[in-house]
Enzyme design. Structure first.
Site, mmCIF file in Angstrom:
data_model
loop_
_atom_site.group_PDB
_atom_site.id
_atom_site.type_symbol
_atom_site.label_atom_id
_atom_site.label_comp_id
_atom_site.label_asym_id
_atom_site.label_seq_id
_atom_site.Cartn_x
_atom_site.Cartn_y
_atom_site.Cartn_z
ATOM 1 N N GLU A 182 7.439 15.526 75.188
ATOM 2 C CA GLU A 182 7.702 15.649 73.745
ATOM 3 C C GLU A 182 6.418 15.979 72.974
ATOM 4 O OE1 GLU A 182 11.524 12.610 73.399
ATOM 5 O OE2 GLU A 182 9.496 11.803 73.215
ATOM 6 N N HIS A 227 5.883 23.361 68.188
ATOM 7 C CA HIS A 227 6.728 23.434 66.981
ATOM 8 C C HIS A 227 5.902 23.320 65.697
ATOM 9 C CE1 HIS A 227 10.981 23.214 68.637
ATOM 10 N NE2 HIS A 227 10.190 23.305 69.692
ATOM 11 N N ASP A 228 4.781 22.635 65.756
ATOM 12 C CA ASP A 228 3.928 22.562 64.565
ATOM 13 C C ASP A 228 3.087 23.837 64.416
ATOM 14 O OD1 ASP A 228 2.739 21.180 62.292
ATOM 15 O OD2 ASP A 228 0.928 21.067 63.520
ATOM 16 N N SER A 286 1.768 19.912 59.574
ATOM 17 C CA SER A 286 2.738 19.945 58.465
ATOM 18 C C SER A 286 4.103 19.421 58.900
ATOM 19 C CB SER A 286 2.872 21.362 57.891
ATOM 20 O OG SER A 286 3.337 22.253 58.890
ATOM 21 N N ASP A 323 12.236 23.192 86.395
ATOM 22 C CA ASP A 323 11.944 23.557 87.788
ATOM 23 C C ASP A 323 12.072 22.309 88.647
ATOM 24 O OD1 ASP A 323 9.561 22.121 87.733
ATOM 25 O OD2 ASP A 323 8.246 23.865 87.710
ATOM 26 N N ASP A 350 17.150 18.366 76.913
ATOM 27 C CA ASP A 350 18.064 17.240 76.724
ATOM 28 C C ASP A 350 19.455 17.708 76.377
ATOM 29 O OD1 ASP A 350 16.210 15.323 77.258
ATOM 30 O OD2 ASP A 350 15.484 15.233 75.192
HETATM 31 C C1 HEM Z 1 9.811 31.326 73.544
HETATM 32 C C2 HEM Z 1 9.339 30.202 73.170
HETATM 33 C C3 HEM Z 1 9.997 28.876 73.473
HETATM 34 C C4 HEM Z 1 11.315 28.519 73.398
HETATM 35 C C5 HEM Z 1 12.487 29.376 72.955
HETATM 36 C C6 HEM Z 1 11.410 27.150 73.834
HETATM 37 C C7 HEM Z 1 12.575 26.404 73.882
HETATM 38 C C8 HEM Z 1 12.697 25.141 74.406
HETATM 39 C C9 HEM Z 1 13.927 24.376 74.492
HETATM 40 C C10 HEM Z 1 15.293 24.835 73.989
HETATM 41 C C11 HEM Z 1 13.648 23.211 75.101
HETATM 42 C C12 HEM Z 1 14.646 22.090 75.430
HETATM 43 C C13 HEM Z 1 14.828 21.168 74.249
HETATM 44 C C14 HEM Z 1 15.867 20.104 74.559
HETATM 45 O O1 HEM Z 1 17.062 20.397 74.606
HETATM 46 O O2 HEM Z 1 15.467 18.961 74.798
HETATM 47 C C15 HEM Z 1 12.240 23.210 75.380
HETATM 48 C C16 HEM Z 1 11.577 22.175 75.983
HETATM 49 C C17 HEM Z 1 10.221 22.106 76.061
HETATM 50 N N1 HEM Z 1 9.316 23.054 75.633
HETATM 51 FE FE1 HEM Z 1 9.728 24.904 74.988
HETATM 52 N N2 HEM Z 1 10.164 26.704 74.166
HETATM 53 C C18 HEM Z 1 9.275 27.726 73.949
HETATM 54 C C19 HEM Z 1 7.908 27.667 74.094
HETATM 55 C C20 HEM Z 1 7.213 26.527 74.370
HETATM 56 C C21 HEM Z 1 5.789 26.371 74.269
HETATM 57 C C22 HEM Z 1 4.838 27.483 73.819
HETATM 58 C C23 HEM Z 1 5.508 25.097 74.631
HETATM 59 C C24 HEM Z 1 4.171 24.397 74.684
HETATM 60 C C25 HEM Z 1 3.011 24.971 74.644
HETATM 61 C C26 HEM Z 1 6.751 24.451 74.985
HETATM 62 C C27 HEM Z 1 6.872 23.185 75.498
HETATM 63 C C28 HEM Z 1 8.071 22.580 75.852
HETATM 64 C C29 HEM Z 1 8.161 21.277 76.479
HETATM 65 C C30 HEM Z 1 6.989 20.431 76.959
HETATM 66 C C31 HEM Z 1 9.520 20.970 76.587
HETATM 67 C C32 HEM Z 1 10.149 19.695 77.166
HETATM 68 C C33 HEM Z 1 10.505 18.756 76.031
HETATM 69 C C34 HEM Z 1 11.142 17.456 76.531
HETATM 70 O O3 HEM Z 1 11.379 17.278 77.719
HETATM 71 O O4 HEM Z 1 11.384 16.593 75.673
HETATM 72 N N3 HEM Z 1 7.757 25.339 74.801
HETATM 73 N N4 HEM Z 1 11.689 24.391 74.955
#
Ligand code: HEM
Length: 344
Positions: A66, A73-74, A90, A216, A204
């Site tokens: 998270e 997101h920020d 912000s 993965d 989630d």
């Molecule tokens: C094209 C850009 C991106 C999209 C569309 C995207 C979308 C998402 C989505 C939909 C999830 C799942 C959220 C949920 O249902 O819990 C997720 C998880 C995550 N994303 Fe991305 N993401 C993107 C880029 C990034 C970037 C740049 C980072 C960090 C540098 C990042 C880090 C993470 C992490 C760590 C999770 C796991 C969150 C958790 O387990 O609570 N993402 N992302």
């Protein structure tokens, strides 16, 4: 003659003392008697211990995921045309506005974690931008294989909420995502590098029935399995695959860099570290910040051993990069399904 020698010796001494002075590190002593490169770094030792013990539990778990996601997101809320303060915190200060945005709201959003993280800022006298950056960079140091990412302090308080629409959604196509990242200053290669974050991530709500679907089969290790498994015809049973990741893995602008990380984790690590550092500086004036990377621990080591899961072979890989063939990998027959990652 004697005077001449004396002059040249004193000149040498002056040179030595000048070059010594230039090389000598300027150390500061913290109230807790730690010696640091800059007094501005002192408070981050206490914040580090607090977060490690009371938020992350010293593990590469849900709170770490998270925290890493919140950095995105920020900070990505920065646009050359639409505004936004980037990595300014912000999303904490203007939570009432930004947490209404579709990308931040709901169960798959970041609301709950923003509420959890926020009190650590005032408690340690750290601004929201520094807090988000520090939590993300510190958090991932619990995951084997992560690089040590530079941490800078000194971000001022944010002045305004970010505009809506700057955080990509998983349903966005490759054109939309590549254009959004370009608007924030990132090349397609840097976008792919940032997505190495999904090596230690899961969803989630977005994919799968139960939630906590890892992206993965090795979600607690920062490795290249994400770049391998997103290119297979089908995800491993139990694994989640975002449509956005599936598209970027196959798009001609991103597929070759994606594939280049498959059997080169060192290059994946250094590219990710550079891109994350850049993201953490969006909207900030680096000359006004202080490098406190010394507070960030080294992550546990990880020996790269990329594999095809189960009985997958090269025939199960979707071709996408025309420049180079997909690397040959051994199979790992034990990996036939992926467990959810919610509890850890
Ligand atoms: C094209 C850009 C991106 C999209 C569309 C995207 C979308 C998402 C989505 C939909 C999830 C799942 C959220 C949920 O249902 O819990 C997720 C998880 C995550 N994303 Fe991305 N993401 C993107 C880029 C990034 C970037 C740049 C980072 C960090 C540098 C990042 C880090 C993470 C992490 C760590 C999770 C796991 C969150 C958790 O387990 O609570 N993402 N992302």
């Amino acid at each position: 003659m004697a005077i001449k020698s004396l002059l040249s010796i004193s000149g040498l001494a002056a040179t030595l003392s000048v070059s010594y002075a230039a090389a000598a590190p300027q150390l500061a002593l913290c109230p807790n008697l730690r010696l640091v490169s800059n007094a501005a770094c002192c408070k981050f030792f206490d914040l580090r211990d607090d977060l490690q013990n009371n938020l992350f539990g010293n593990t590469c778990g849900e709170r770490v995921r998270e925290a890493l996601r919140l950095t995105f997101h920020d900070s990505i809320a920065f646009s050359k045309t639409l505004g936004g303060g980037g990595a300014d915190g912000s999303i904490i200060t203007f939570a009432e506005t930004e947490l209404q945005f579709a990308a931040n709201a709901g169960n798959g959003g970041v609301e709950e974690f923003v509420a959890t993280l926020t009190p650590f800022g005032p408690k340690h006298n750290v601004t929201p931008g520094d807090l988000i950056s520090f939590a993300g960079i510190l958090g991932i140091s619990n995951c084997p294989g992560t690089p040590r990412v530079q941490f800078f302090t000194g971000r001022p308080n944010p002045v305004a909420p970010a505009p809506d629409g700057l955080v990509n959604q998983p349903t966005d196509d490759a054109d939309t995502i590549i254009a959004r990242f370009a608007d924030a200053g990132f090349s397609p290669d840097e976008l792919v590098s940032l997505l190495a974050s999904h090596s230690i991530a899961g969803a989630d709500t977005f994919v799968g029935a139960g939630g906590g679907d890892a992206f993965d089969s090795t979600a607690h290790v920062f490795d290249s399995q994400f770049f391998i498994e997103t290119r297979l015809h089908n995800p491993v049973p139990g694994e989640g695959r975002l449509p956005s990741d599936a598209s970027l893995a196959r798009d001609s602008r991103t597929a070759c860099t994606w594939q280049s990380f498959v059997n080169n984790e060192n290059s994946m690590r250094s590219a990710f570290a550079a891109a994350l550092t850049k993201m953490m500086l969006l909207g900030q004036d680096q000359s006004q910040l202080v490098d406190c990377t010394e507070v960030i621990p080294q992550s546990p080591s990880h020996n790269p051993a990329p594999f095809f899961p189960g009985n997958a072979t090269i025939n199960d890989v979707d071709a996408a990069c025309t420049q180079t063939p997909f690397p040959t990998l051994p199979q790992n027959p034990a990996v036939t399904s992926v467990a959810t990652i919610n509890e850890f």
